[in-house]
Design a protein around this motif. Structure first.
Motif, PDB file in Angstrom:
ATOM      1  N   LYS A  13       0.843  -1.195   0.000  1.00 51.30           N
ATOM      2  CA  LYS A  13       0.000   0.000   0.000  1.00 51.30           C
ATOM      3  C   LYS A  13       0.877   1.244   0.000  1.00 51.30           C
ATOM      4  O   LYS A  13       1.805   1.365   0.811  1.00 51.30           O
ATOM      5  CB  LYS A  13      -0.922  -0.003   1.226  1.00 51.30           C
ATOM      6  CG  LYS A  13      -1.977   1.097   1.203  1.00 51.30           C
ATOM      7  CD  LYS A  13      -2.943   0.951   2.368  1.00 51.30           C
ATOM      8  CE  LYS A  13      -4.019   2.036   2.324  1.00 51.30           C
ATOM      9  NZ  LYS A  13      -4.956   1.947   3.469  1.00 51.30           N
ATOM     10  N   VAL A  14       0.609   2.163  -0.915  1.00 52.19           N
ATOM     11  CA  VAL A  14       1.373   3.403  -1.016  1.00 52.19           C
ATOM     12  C   VAL A  14       0.401   4.580  -0.993  1.00 52.19           C
ATOM     13  O   VAL A  14      -0.563   4.617  -1.760  1.00 52.19           O
ATOM     14  CB  VAL A  14       2.201   3.442  -2.323  1.00 52.19           C
ATOM     15  CG1 VAL A  14       2.912   4.781  -2.459  1.00 52.19           C
ATOM     16  CG2 VAL A  14       3.200   2.293  -2.360  1.00 52.19           C
ATOM     17  N   GLU A  15       0.649   5.536  -0.084  1.00 56.18           N
ATOM     18  CA  GLU A  15      -0.201   6.728   0.011  1.00 56.18           C
ATOM     19  C   GLU A  15       0.657   7.977  -0.116  1.00 56.18           C
ATOM     20  O   GLU A  15       1.634   8.138   0.617  1.00 56.18           O
ATOM     21  CB  GLU A  15      -0.921   6.774   1.355  1.00 56.18           C
ATOM     22  CG  GLU A  15      -1.957   5.716   1.600  1.00 56.18           C
ATOM     23  CD  GLU A  15      -2.578   5.882   2.980  1.00 56.18           C
ATOM     24  OE1 GLU A  15      -3.394   6.817   3.152  1.00 56.18           O
ATOM     25  OE2 GLU A  15      -2.201   5.122   3.887  1.00 56.18           O
ATOM     26  N   HIS A  16       0.274   8.860  -1.038  1.00 58.97           N
ATOM     27  CA  HIS A  16       0.921  10.167  -1.128  1.00 58.97           C
ATOM     28  C   HIS A  16       0.283  11.065  -0.079  1.00 58.97           C
ATOM     29  O   HIS A  16      -0.943  11.155   0.014  1.00 58.97           O
ATOM     30  CB  HIS A  16       0.743  10.745  -2.529  1.00 58.97           C
ATOM     31  CG  HIS A  16       1.605  11.930  -2.803  1.00 58.97           C
ATOM     32  ND1 HIS A  16       1.218  12.956  -3.627  1.00 58.97           N
ATOM     33  CD2 HIS A  16       2.838  12.279  -2.345  1.00 58.97           C
ATOM     34  CE1 HIS A  16       2.174  13.874  -3.683  1.00 58.97           C
ATOM     35  NE2 HIS A  16       3.164  13.486  -2.913  1.00 58.97           N
ATOM     36  N   HIS A  17       1.094  11.715   0.735  1.00 58.97           N
ATOM     37  CA  HIS A  17       0.619  12.523   1.852  1.00 58.97           C
ATOM     38  C   HIS A  17      -0.252  11.681   2.796  1.00 58.97           C
ATOM     39  O   HIS A  17      -1.330  12.095   3.229  1.00 58.97           O
ATOM     40  CB  HIS A  17      -0.136  13.765   1.361  1.00 58.97           C
ATOM     41  CG  HIS A  17       0.743  14.693   0.587  1.00 58.97           C
ATOM     42  ND1 HIS A  17       0.254  15.642  -0.286  1.00 58.97           N
ATOM     43  CD2 HIS A  17       2.103  14.835   0.536  1.00 58.97           C
ATOM     44  CE1 HIS A  17       1.260  16.307  -0.837  1.00 58.97           C
ATOM     45  NE2 HIS A  17       2.396  15.835  -0.347  1.00 58.97           N
ATOM     46  N   GLY A  18       0.256  10.494   3.105  1.00 61.45           N
ATOM     47  CA  GLY A  18      -0.469   9.586   4.000  1.00 61.45           C
ATOM     48  C   GLY A  18      -0.460  10.089   5.435  1.00 61.45           C
ATOM     49  O   GLY A  18       0.566  10.571   5.948  1.00 61.45           O
ATOM     50  N   SER A  19      -1.594   9.993   6.102  1.00 65.53           N
ATOM     51  CA  SER A  19      -1.740  10.504   7.469  1.00 65.53           C
ATOM     52  C   SER A  19      -0.935   9.670   8.458  1.00 65.53           C
ATOM     53  O   SER A  19      -1.006   8.432   8.453  1.00 65.53           O
ATOM     54  CB  SER A  19      -3.208  10.494   7.889  1.00 65.53           C
ATOM     55  OG  SER A  19      -3.322  10.854   9.262  1.00 65.53           O
ATOM     56  N   LEU A  20      -0.175  10.342   9.294  1.00 60.10           N
ATOM     57  CA  LEU A  20       0.498   9.700  10.418  1.00 60.10           C
ATOM     58  C   LEU A  20      -0.261   9.938  11.715  1.00 60.10           C
ATOM     59  O   LEU A  20      -0.235   9.117  12.619  1.00 60.10           O
ATOM     60  CB  LEU A  20       1.933  10.235  10.544  1.00 60.10           C
ATOM     61  CG  LEU A  20       2.831  10.013   9.319  1.00 60.10           C
ATOM     62  CD1 LEU A  20       4.195  10.662   9.535  1.00 60.10           C
ATOM     63  CD2 LEU A  20       2.994   8.529   9.008  1.00 60.10           C
ATOM     64  N   ALA A  21      -0.964  11.060  11.790  1.00 57.75           N
ATOM     65  CA  ALA A  21      -1.722  11.393  13.002  1.00 57.75           C
ATOM     66  C   ALA A  21      -2.846  10.394  13.263  1.00 57.75           C
ATOM     67  O   ALA A  21      -3.356  10.317  14.384  1.00 57.75           O
ATOM     68  CB  ALA A  21      -2.308  12.802  12.893  1.00 57.75           C
ATOM     69  N   ASP A  22      -3.213   9.609  12.251  1.00 57.83           N
ATOM     70  CA  ASP A  22      -4.255   8.596  12.447  1.00 57.83           C
ATOM     71  C   ASP A  22      -3.808   7.492  13.395  1.00 57.83           C
ATOM     72  O   ASP A  22      -4.649   6.832  14.010  1.00 57.83           O
ATOM     73  CB  ASP A  22      -4.655   7.961  11.104  1.00 57.83           C
ATOM     74  CG  ASP A  22      -5.534   8.872  10.276  1.00 57.83           C
ATOM     75  OD1 ASP A  22      -6.028   9.881  10.827  1.00 57.83           O
ATOM     76  OD2 ASP A  22      -5.741   8.583   9.080  1.00 57.83           O
ATOM     77  N   THR A  28      -1.198  13.719  16.582  1.00 56.18           N
ATOM     78  CA  THR A  28      -0.891  15.045  16.053  1.00 56.18           C
ATOM     79  C   THR A  28       0.134  14.914  14.935  1.00 56.18           C
ATOM     80  O   THR A  28       0.719  13.856  14.726  1.00 56.18           O
ATOM     81  CB  THR A  28      -0.286  15.958  17.142  1.00 56.18           C
ATOM     82  OG1 THR A  28       0.968  15.396  17.575  1.00 56.18           O
ATOM     83  CG2 THR A  28      -1.210  16.107  18.328  1.00 56.18           C
ATOM     84  N   GLY A  29       0.350  16.014  14.236  1.00 53.85           N
ATOM     85  CA  GLY A  29       1.432  16.068  13.261  1.00 53.85           C
ATOM     86  C   GLY A  29       0.961  15.991  11.823  1.00 53.85           C
ATOM     87  O   GLY A  29      -0.173  15.599  11.530  1.00 53.85           O
ATOM     88  N   GLY A  30       1.858  16.387  10.925  1.00 50.90           N
ATOM     89  CA  GLY A  30       1.555  16.395   9.496  1.00 50.90           C
ATOM     90  C   GLY A  30       1.716  15.029   8.860  1.00 50.90           C
ATOM     91  O   GLY A  30       2.102  14.054   9.514  1.00 50.90           O
ATOM     92  N   PRO A  31       1.449  14.934   7.558  1.00 52.09           N
ATOM     93  CA  PRO A  31       1.481  13.654   6.861  1.00 52.09           C
ATOM     94  C   PRO A  31       2.895  13.245   6.455  1.00 52.09           C
ATOM     95  O   PRO A  31       3.835  14.055   6.486  1.00 52.09           O
ATOM     96  CB  PRO A  31       0.634  13.927   5.620  1.00 52.09           C
ATOM     97  CG  PRO A  31       0.906  15.372   5.325  1.00 52.09           C
ATOM     98  CD  PRO A  31       1.022  16.040   6.671  1.00 52.09           C
ATOM     99  N   ALA A  32       3.029  11.987   6.065  1.00 55.61           N
ATOM    100  CA  ALA A  32       4.231  11.535   5.379  1.00 55.61           C
ATOM    101  C   ALA A  32       4.134  11.960   3.919  1.00 55.61           C
ATOM    102  O   ALA A  32       3.051  11.890   3.320  1.00 55.61           O
ATOM    103  CB  ALA A  32       4.348  10.021   5.461  1.00 55.61           C
ATOM    104  N   GLU A  33       5.240  12.402   3.353  1.00 57.51           N
ATOM    105  CA  GLU A  33       5.232  12.678   1.915  1.00 57.51           C
ATOM    106  C   GLU A  33       4.770  11.427   1.160  1.00 57.51           C
ATOM    107  O   GLU A  33       3.886  11.490   0.310  1.00 57.51           O
ATOM    108  CB  GLU A  33       6.636  13.088   1.454  1.00 57.51           C
ATOM    109  CG  GLU A  33       6.718  13.381  -0.036  1.00 57.51           C
ATOM    110  CD  GLU A  33       8.125  13.733  -0.473  1.00 57.51           C
ATOM    111  OE1 GLU A  33       8.371  13.683  -1.693  1.00 57.51           O
ATOM    112  OE2 GLU A  33       8.984  14.057   0.378  1.00 57.51           O
TER     113      GLU A  33
END
Length: 299
Positions: A13-22, A28-33
């Motif tokens: 599974k590959v996500e662009h701007h995948g959520s880490l805060a989930d 908290t925090g921004g997404p992974a590139e």
């Protein structure tokens, strides 16, 4: 934040701007590139081999000891799937485990196999991969006491076994380079009675429940214990119990834990940690070191 527009092919599974805060414990925090969940070790190896060397790689487990800054994490974040959490008891009081396995799962499997000495993993809320990388410890023991070897996919895609000596363990630290992904570990204990092992695990669980804010959005132990000192005592003596910045708070139950009470940002949490460090330095002259890993960029 973007460092690469297109990734090498990888099954999973590959996500662009995948959520880490989930899933990060602080929430908290921004997404992974790019958030990548490979479906096999060989696939991960081939992917890292093909990934340009200047793209940063960060392995993340369940984020139990992690602050992800609000601007997110550049490059690739690797999160191993549940399929890499398998466990197998081996002769010689050994147990081989996948890096995605949780500490409590390993401790339970060791108990069932009559292997003592791994009970402390019951008190470590993260995955084996993170525990190996940071030489996690609790209740008087640490990973260095039980590790025989770790299986690692290095940043260039090489699959290699690292011995305990090669890992160069010190307090809450290993010599693993950035971008290397722990994929498994071999632990060794001593013969033990499953009932006695289970009783020790229950004692650890009860002690954690009594002393730590387990049901809060937190990141585990915030600061390393300085030599001969307890971080929580230094924080308490500096008057920081209950201290707040926005919705970030020093736990009143255990002062070496920071909490997200509701809508704290990662910036709030990190700023609170730095304020605690400043007050402890002013009070005691001791400079606390972060134990929580802080990653990513500010917003």
């Amino acid at each position: 934040m973007d460092t690469i527009a297109k990734l090498p092919d990888i099954a999973g599974k590959v996500e662009h701007h995948g959520s880490l805060a989930d899933f990060i414990w602080f929430r908290t925090g921004g997404p992974a590139e790019w958030l990548v969940r490979p479906d096999s070790v060989d696939g991960l190896s081939a992917f890292l081999k093909a990934l340009p060397k200047d793209v940063p790689v960060l392995p993340v487990g369940v984020g139990s000891n992690l602050i992800v800054r609000d601007g997110g994490v550049p490059g690739v974040v690797i999160r191993l799937p549940k399929g890499m959490a398998k466990l197998q008891a081996e002769p010689g009081n050994r147990i081989r485990v996948g890096a995605a396995a949780m500490g409590i799962t390993v401790a339970s499997a060791a108990r069932d196999a009559g292997i003592a000495g791994l009970e402390f993993l019951r008190g470590i809320p993260g995955t084996v991969g993170g525990a190996v990388r940071m030489n996690a410890g609790a209740y008087g023991r640490e990973v260095a006491d039980i590790l025989v070897e770790a299986m690692v996919v290095e940043r260039d895609g090489t699959i290699r076994t690292w011995s305990k000596d090669q890992l160069g363990f010190t307090y809450r630290h290993s010599a693993l380079p950035e971008g290397a992904v722990v994929i498994g570990a071999l632990f060794e204990g001593t013969p033990g009675d499953p009932q006695a092992i289970g009783a020790e695990m229950d004692r650890i669980a009860a002690e954690r429940e009594a002393s730590q804010p387990l049901r809060s959005r937190t990141g585990g132990s915030t600061f390393k214990n300085p030599p001969g000192e307890k971080a929580w005592q230094l924080v308490d003596a500096a008057g920081c119990r209950g201290l707040r910045i926005g919705d970030a708070q020093v736990s009143e139950k255990h002062t070496n834990f920071l909490l997200n009470l509701d809508h704290a940002t990662s910036e709030d949490i990190e700023a609170l940690g730095e304020e605690v460090r400043a007050r402890v330095k002013a009070k005691s002259g001791i400079e606390l070191e972060w134990e929580i890993q802080r990653v990513g960029v500010s917003k």
